[in-house]
Design a protein around this motif. Structure first.
Motif, PDB file in Angstrom:
ATOM      1  N   LYS A  82      56.278 -30.836 -15.524  1.00  0.00           N
ATOM      2  CA  LYS A  82      56.167 -31.103 -16.959  1.00  0.00           C
ATOM      3  C   LYS A  82      56.978 -30.093 -17.764  1.00  0.00           C
ATOM      4  CE  LYS A  82      51.824 -33.542 -16.844  1.00  0.00           C
ATOM      5  NZ  LYS A  82      50.545 -33.760 -17.473  1.00  0.00           N
ATOM      6  N   CYS A  85      60.001 -31.230 -20.325  1.00  0.00           N
ATOM      7  CA  CYS A  85      60.010 -30.838 -21.744  1.00  0.00           C
ATOM      8  C   CYS A  85      61.174 -29.911 -22.058  1.00  0.00           C
ATOM      9  CB  CYS A  85      58.694 -30.167 -22.108  1.00  0.00           C
ATOM     10  SG  CYS A  85      57.329 -31.310 -22.230  1.00  0.00           S
ATOM     11  N   TYR A 142      56.675 -37.433 -18.489  1.00  0.00           N
ATOM     12  CA  TYR A 142      55.691 -36.401 -18.809  1.00  0.00           C
ATOM     13  C   TYR A 142      54.263 -36.872 -18.572  1.00  0.00           C
ATOM     14  CZ  TYR A 142      53.231 -32.758 -21.328  1.00  0.00           C
ATOM     15  OH  TYR A 142      52.386 -31.737 -21.662  1.00  0.00           O
ATOM     16  N   ALA A 148      54.827 -27.359 -22.953  1.00  0.00           N
ATOM     17  CA  ALA A 148      54.318 -27.844 -21.666  1.00  0.00           C
ATOM     18  C   ALA A 148      53.452 -26.799 -20.983  1.00  0.00           C
ATOM     19  CB  ALA A 148      55.480 -28.249 -20.770  1.00  0.00           C
ATOM     20  N   GLY A 161      60.184 -26.288 -25.989  1.00  0.00           N
ATOM     21  CA  GLY A 161      59.731 -27.349 -25.085  1.00  0.00           C
ATOM     22  C   GLY A 161      59.006 -26.790 -23.878  1.00  0.00           C
TER      23      GLY A 161
END
Length: 150
Positions: free
Chosen positions: A15, A19, A3, A66, A62
């Motif tokens: 990213k 995530c 990340y 991001a 997640g």
């Protein structure tokens, strides 16, 4: 790729994938625990529903973290901890919406926002949140070690 390999505000899609994958994996683990230890559904359809209820909200949280933190960096033209707080708070909001609970969503949003600030501080100050511990014996990769002299 990790990340933090790319600067904030760049490579947003990668990213998001990182995530989403990691949060989805945590969701699968939590759903398996829920399935085996807590709810114990009878049949395949309730078991699949248990996995869906546990995995999709965490993977969406997640992805949301991001996306919001990357877009906040691009829109504000600043690379600071507030972008990560926004990402963490929006991810906590996704958890609250998934559980249909305002009383759960607000504290989780605040705690995930504070956790994201701590994560950003660890990236900026180059300190490790969870330091890597090297074990010599008793791990799963003992084939890599040479024990001929011991």
């Amino acid at each position: 790729m990790g990340y933090s390999d790319a600067p904030d505000g760049e490579q947003c899609f990668q990213k998001m994938l990182i995530c989403g994958k990691n949060a989805g994996l945590v969701g699968v683990i939590a759903s398996t625990y829920d399935l085996l230890m807590v709810t114990k559904p009878q049949g395949y359809v309730p078991a699949i529903g248990c996995y869906i209820r546990g995995t999709i909200p965490l993977a969406a949280a997640g992805l949301t973290f991001a996306t919001v933190s990357c877009m906040a960096t691009n829109l504000r033209h600043k690379d600071d901890k507030f972008n990560y707080f926004l990402g963490g708070a929006s991810a906590g909001g996704i958890i609250g919406v998934a559980k249909k609970s305002f009383r759960l969503g607000i504290p989780v949003a605040f705690l995930l926002g504070i956790s994201a600030i701590i994560f950003k501080d660890s990236l900026d100050s180059k300190w490790e949140l969870l330091p890597k511990i090297d074990h010599q014996m008793g791990t799963f990769d003992t084939i890599k070690n040479d024990y001929t002299r011991t």
